[in-house]
Scaffold this motif. Structure first.
Motif, PDB file in Angstrom:
ATOM      1  N   VAL A 109      -5.354  -0.777  12.562  1.00 55.07           N
ATOM      2  CA  VAL A 109      -6.395   0.022  13.213  1.00 55.07           C
ATOM      3  C   VAL A 109      -7.107   0.909  12.186  1.00 55.07           C
ATOM      4  CG1 VAL A 109      -6.900   1.823  14.922  1.00 55.07           C
ATOM      5  CG2 VAL A 109      -5.317  -0.025  15.496  1.00 55.07           C
ATOM      6  N   ILE A 110      -6.334   1.650  11.396  1.00 59.86           N
ATOM      7  CA  ILE A 110      -6.932   2.592  10.435  1.00 59.86           C
ATOM      8  C   ILE A 110      -7.771   1.867   9.386  1.00 59.86           C
ATOM      9  CG2 ILE A 110      -6.397   4.209   8.557  1.00 59.86           C
ATOM     10  CD1 ILE A 110      -3.897   5.047  10.297  1.00 59.86           C
ATOM     11  N   CYS A 111      -7.211   0.819   8.788  1.00 65.04           N
ATOM     12  CA  CYS A 111      -7.870   0.177   7.635  1.00 65.04           C
ATOM     13  C   CYS A 111      -9.017  -0.770   8.013  1.00 65.04           C
ATOM     14  CB  CYS A 111      -6.844  -0.550   6.778  1.00 65.04           C
ATOM     15  SG  CYS A 111      -5.663   0.584   6.016  1.00 65.04           S
ATOM     16  N   LYS A 188      -2.202   3.306  -8.600  1.00 65.58           N
ATOM     17  CA  LYS A 188      -3.182   4.405  -8.436  1.00 65.58           C
ATOM     18  C   LYS A 188      -4.615   3.889  -8.452  1.00 65.58           C
ATOM     19  CE  LYS A 188      -1.013   8.684 -10.115  1.00 65.58           C
ATOM     20  NZ  LYS A 188      -0.025   8.560 -11.200  1.00 65.58           N
ATOM     21  N   THR A 189      -4.901   2.948  -9.356  1.00 68.61           N
ATOM     22  CA  THR A 189      -6.254   2.397  -9.474  1.00 68.61           C
ATOM     23  C   THR A 189      -6.631   1.628  -8.205  1.00 68.61           C
ATOM     24  OG1 THR A 189      -6.090   2.304 -11.871  1.00 68.61           O
ATOM     25  CG2 THR A 189      -7.759   0.889 -10.859  1.00 68.61           C
ATOM     26  N   PHE A 190      -5.691   0.843  -7.700  1.00 69.62           N
ATOM     27  CA  PHE A 190      -5.952   0.108  -6.453  1.00 69.62           C
ATOM     28  C   PHE A 190      -6.225   1.082  -5.301  1.00 69.62           C
ATOM     29  CE2 PHE A 190      -4.273  -3.461  -8.796  1.00 69.62           C
ATOM     30  CZ  PHE A 190      -4.847  -4.574  -8.200  1.00 69.62           C
ATOM     31  N   ILE A 191      -5.395   2.132  -5.209  1.00 70.13           N
ATOM     32  CA  ILE A 191      -5.559   3.126  -4.134  1.00 70.13           C
ATOM     33  C   ILE A 191      -6.924   3.809  -4.258  1.00 70.13           C
ATOM     34  CG2 ILE A 191      -4.727   5.342  -3.213  1.00 70.13           C
ATOM     35  CD1 ILE A 191      -1.842   4.330  -3.997  1.00 70.13           C
ATOM     36  N   ARG A 192      -7.268   4.222  -5.478  1.00 71.62           N
ATOM     37  CA  ARG A 192      -8.532   4.946  -5.683  1.00 71.62           C
ATOM     38  C   ARG A 192      -9.740   4.083  -5.293  1.00 71.62           C
ATOM     39  NH1 ARG A 192     -11.999   4.745  -9.767  1.00 71.62           N
ATOM     40  NH2 ARG A 192     -10.557   3.683 -11.161  1.00 71.62           N
ATOM     41  N   ILE A 193      -9.805   2.864  -5.794  1.00 67.31           N
ATOM     42  CA  ILE A 193     -10.968   2.011  -5.533  1.00 67.31           C
ATOM     43  C   ILE A 193     -11.026   1.576  -4.066  1.00 67.31           C
ATOM     44  CG2 ILE A 193     -12.043  -0.231  -6.078  1.00 67.31           C
ATOM     45  CD1 ILE A 193     -11.118   0.271  -9.028  1.00 67.31           C
ATOM     46  N   PHE A 194      -9.887   1.194  -3.508  1.00 67.56           N
ATOM     47  CA  PHE A 194      -9.868   0.707  -2.120  1.00 67.56           C
ATOM     48  C   PHE A 194     -10.122   1.829  -1.102  1.00 67.56           C
ATOM     49  CE2 PHE A 194      -8.619  -3.146  -3.985  1.00 67.56           C
ATOM     50  CZ  PHE A 194      -8.547  -4.151  -3.025  1.00 67.56           C
ATOM     51  N   SER A 195      -9.818   3.071  -1.476  1.00 68.11           N
ATOM     52  CA  SER A 195     -10.029   4.155  -0.509  1.00 68.11           C
ATOM     53  C   SER A 195     -11.371   4.862  -0.690  1.00 68.11           C
ATOM     54  CB  SER A 195      -8.898   5.190  -0.594  1.00 68.11           C
ATOM     55  OG  SER A 195      -8.944   5.876  -1.837  1.00 68.11           O
ATOM     56  N   GLU A 196     -11.973   4.737  -1.872  1.00 69.41           N
ATOM     57  CA  GLU A 196     -13.207   5.495  -2.125  1.00 69.41           C
ATOM     58  C   GLU A 196     -14.486   4.678  -1.986  1.00 69.41           C
ATOM     59  OE1 GLU A 196     -12.916   7.345  -5.969  1.00 69.41           O
ATOM     60  OE2 GLU A 196     -11.221   8.622  -5.362  1.00 69.41           O
ATOM     61  N   ARG A 197     -14.393   3.358  -2.083  1.00 71.39           N
ATOM     62  CA  ARG A 197     -15.600   2.534  -2.111  1.00 71.39           C
ATOM     63  C   ARG A 197     -16.001   2.031  -0.728  1.00 71.39           C
ATOM     64  NH1 ARG A 197     -15.730   4.960  -6.580  1.00 71.39           N
ATOM     65  NH2 ARG A 197     -15.419   3.826  -8.538  1.00 71.39           N
ATOM     66  N   SER A 198     -17.304   1.841  -0.557  1.00 69.90           N
ATOM     67  CA  SER A 198     -17.822   1.340   0.726  1.00 69.90           C
ATOM     68  C   SER A 198     -17.433  -0.124   0.925  1.00 69.90           C
ATOM     69  CB  SER A 198     -19.346   1.454   0.744  1.00 69.90           C
ATOM     70  OG  SER A 198     -19.912   0.484  -0.127  1.00 69.90           O
ATOM     71  N   LYS A 199     -17.576  -0.596   2.157  1.00 67.72           N
ATOM     72  CA  LYS A 199     -17.272  -2.004   2.463  1.00 67.72           C
ATOM     73  C   LYS A 199     -18.163  -2.933   1.641  1.00 67.72           C
ATOM     74  CE  LYS A 199     -15.597  -1.551   7.272  1.00 67.72           C
ATOM     75  NZ  LYS A 199     -14.187  -1.785   7.068  1.00 67.72           N
ATOM     76  N   ALA A 200     -19.460  -2.620   1.588  1.00 63.91           N
ATOM     77  CA  ALA A 200     -20.406  -3.469   0.842  1.00 63.91           C
ATOM     78  C   ALA A 200     -20.025  -3.516  -0.637  1.00 63.91           C
ATOM     79  CB  ALA A 200     -21.831  -2.935   1.006  1.00 63.91           C
ATOM     80  N   PHE A 231      -0.362  -5.253   2.837  1.00 59.06           N
ATOM     81  CA  PHE A 231      -1.046  -5.486   4.108  1.00 59.06           C
ATOM     82  C   PHE A 231      -2.253  -4.546   4.270  1.00 59.06           C
ATOM     83  CE2 PHE A 231      -1.549  -4.591   8.724  1.00 59.06           C
ATOM     84  CZ  PHE A 231      -1.938  -5.862   9.133  1.00 59.06           C
ATOM     85  N   ALA A 232      -2.077  -3.280   3.871  1.00 55.78           N
ATOM     86  CA  ALA A 232      -3.176  -2.306   3.980  1.00 55.78           C
ATOM     87  C   ALA A 232      -4.338  -2.670   3.047  1.00 55.78           C
ATOM     88  CB  ALA A 232      -2.668  -0.897   3.657  1.00 55.78           C
ATOM     89  N   LEU A 233      -4.021  -3.015   1.806  1.00 52.15           N
ATOM     90  CA  LEU A 233      -5.066  -3.404   0.847  1.00 52.15           C
ATOM     91  C   LEU A 233      -5.813  -4.647   1.342  1.00 52.15           C
ATOM     92  CD1 LEU A 233      -3.122  -2.960  -2.540  1.00 52.15           C
ATOM     93  CD2 LEU A 233      -5.057  -1.560  -1.783  1.00 52.15           C
ATOM     94  N   LEU A 234      -5.071  -5.638   1.830  1.00 47.88           N
ATOM     95  CA  LEU A 234      -5.695  -6.876   2.315  1.00 47.88           C
ATOM     96  C   LEU A 234      -6.555  -6.620   3.558  1.00 47.88           C
ATOM     97  CD1 LEU A 234      -2.825  -9.508   1.845  1.00 47.88           C
ATOM     98  CD2 LEU A 234      -4.921  -9.291   0.497  1.00 47.88           C
ATOM     99  N   THR A 235      -6.097  -5.706   4.420  1.00 47.15           N
ATOM    100  CA  THR A 235      -6.875  -5.370   5.615  1.00 47.15           C
ATOM    101  C   THR A 235      -8.203  -4.733   5.213  1.00 47.15           C
ATOM    102  OG1 THR A 235      -4.877  -5.085   6.949  1.00 47.15           O
ATOM    103  CG2 THR A 235      -6.882  -4.069   7.787  1.00 47.15           C
ATOM    104  N   ILE A 236      -8.141  -3.793   4.282  1.00 42.60           N
ATOM    105  CA  ILE A 236      -9.368  -3.132   3.804  1.00 42.60           C
ATOM    106  C   ILE A 236     -10.306  -4.163   3.173  1.00 42.60           C
ATOM    107  CG2 ILE A 236     -10.302  -1.488   2.109  1.00 42.60           C
ATOM    108  CD1 ILE A 236      -7.618   0.123   2.509  1.00 42.60           C
TER     109      ILE A 236
END
Length: 316
Positions: A109-111, A188-200, A231-236
């Motif tokens: 739901v969140i991602c 950390k790099t995966f978290i930063r990019i996946f959480s800060e960047r837009s879908k596009a 799972f969270a990274l793949l969902t995003i």
């Protein structure tokens, strides 16, 4: 089979409230009538029906529904009665409750939601539950999965279609360096990019990653991470590229093999019906050479089946 008594399409919310009251009265509930009305009303109409019902009968309609229905049908109908943000807040709260923890559901739901949707959910989460979403994530999640979820719900990402090519290239290289190029993974790099960047932006990073390294970013995530963090990274990532394809895949997973994960089936059908269900159905058909309606039909039964199929709409 007896034909369902369909109220005329041009009924008012007041008429619908009256029909529902009649369906509840007497011995046993007329479930066919309830499904017929509620499954064919949009969010605004459902809210108005609930208001009218309360005014006319001094009773909360959802409480009455909970009394009259049971099992999966009750779960699905009650979830359908909420507006999208309220529904998400209830789903996530339930998934993060100590007695029924379901981190897959909370993560999905969140991602898969936009930053503005998440903002709305956070407000309702607090007003409905009296606790903050971040606080419950902190309590129930752990490790990199927790770090990613906390970053994801607290960052306001851009929601438009424009992307900056230079940043896209930079991110694709950074992800390669953080994962496949090195021994071990720089989470950390995966978290930063996946959480800060837009879908596009993420969709563009994925395409660039593939053209730079002849390997998909999705495969890189799978080989570099595991468990709920993966799972969270793949969902995003998949919801940035093609959310309908992602949900078609999750629906297939919920129905394949022995038994059906009804919680997932209900959650996805109910939450996506008014968003992108036609696209999900097309993706499902394309991948499995079988319609989603047929799959749901064979995995469910009785009024529960009728309700879900009514939400899905015509088979083809």
């Amino acid at each position: 089979m007896a034909s369902l008594s369909i109220p005329p399409v041009l009924t008012t919310p007041r008429d619908d409230a009256t029909h529902l009251y009649k369906a509840f009265k007497g011995f046993g509930c007329d479930k066919a009538a309830v499904i017929n009305i509620l499954a064919h009303r949009d969010g605004t109409q459902r809210a108005l029906i609930q208001q009218e019902y309360r005014t006319m009968y001094s009773e909360d309609m959802t409480k009455r529904l909970a009394k009259e229905l049971s099992g999966n049908l009750e779960k699905a109908v009650l979830l359908w009665m909420y507006d999208p943000a309220g529904r998400d807040a209830i789903l996530v709260r339930k998934a993060l409750s100590a007695d029924a923890i379901d981190l897959i559901a909370a993560t999905e739901v969140i991602c898969s939601r936009t930053p503005s949707q998440i903002g709305h959910v956070k407000q309702l989460y607090h007003s409905i539950n009296g606790t903050f979403l971040d606080h419950d994530i902190e309590l129930q999640a752990s490790g990199d999965h927790k770090k990613l979820l906390l970053a994801y719900v607290s960052t306001m990402r851009y929601e438009g279609p424009e992307v900056d090519r230079a940043t896209v290239d930079h991110d694709a290289k950074a992800l390669y360096k953080a994962g496949e190029k090195k021994l071990g993974t720089d989470e950390k790099t995966f978290i930063r990019i996946f959480s800060e960047r837009s879908k596009a932006h993420l969709a563009a990073v994925s395409a660039t990653y593939h053209s730079m390294y002849s390997r998909s970013l999705k495969k890189a995530v799978k080989s570099e991470t595991s468990g709920l963090f993966e799972f969270a990274l793949l969902t995003i990532l998949q919801c940035a590229e093609n959310p309908a394809k992602y949900f078609a895949k999750e629906l297939h997973k919920a129905m394949k093999g022995l038994g059906t994960n009804d919680n997932t089936l209900i959650r996805i059908v109910v939450t996506r019906t008014e968003i992108d269900m036609q696209y999900i159905k097309a993706e499902y058909q394309k991948k499995h050479k079988k319609s989603l309606n047929d799959a749901v039909h064979s995995e469910t039964s009785d009024d529960y089946r009728t309700f879900l199929l009514s939400l899905l709409g015509p088979g083809h």
